[in-house]
Write a protein that holds these residues in place. Sequence first.
Motif: not given
Length: 248
Positions: A74-75, A90, A97, A67-72, A93-94
């Motif tokens: 994507n955003y 932020l 998660l 999920l952290e990889r996806y967040q980095k 939020q992390q």
Amino acid sequence: MGRGRVELKRIENKINRQVTFAKRRNGLLKKAYELSVLCDAEVALIIFSNRGKLYEFCSSSSMLKTLERYQKSNYGAPETNVSTREALELSSQQEYLKLKARYEALQRTQRNLLGEDLGPLNSKDLESLEKQLDTSLKQIRSTRTQAMLDTLTDLQRKEHALNEANKNLKQRLMEGSQISLQWNPSASDVAYGRQPHHQPQPDVFFHPLDCEPTLQIGYQPDHLAVAAAAAAAAGPSVNTNYMTSWML
């Protein structure tokens, strides 16, 4: 003959909808696993049922890292000139998660321990789960056995204490009976609820006669009549107390 084309719309029948969801969910999880193995891809799959139940699959060791990889990706990386408030949001939020991913992992582990959602697990995971269940079962049995032994020991100690108390009471009762017999020889009469009989003291001024009274008034039996006749024949010198009936 091939299968007909299925119209994509909501299934109105509740039972058919649940059956279709279970079949397609398992198929989707299986496809995600095959994709991660065959293509060496990092796959993360998250499914929520209409009741809010979570089903997930992650090819990596941690869903959080994916999920952290996806967040980095994507955003993008956070800018350095963001304000303190945005940075705090932020970070919160992390953290949320992370906690959510951990909670979901614990839920998944609990369902696996209950024998549910075992489809995505491979043979190695199933073997590890079986060993974990065996270890837990041994610990439960050991704890139960120890608790039973402790209870048995406690009951035996109470039994010994009661036997000692009973023995002491019996000894005190026997000692009390012996003391009572020493101070009261007629305790047997008292024990049976009888009062000891007191013999009347003889009157020192009364001396009973050695002979029975011979004065008879009225009708005399035959042996008395014979004695009177013998006395009359002996003469007037014999003193007798018998009186014939005609003298009255």
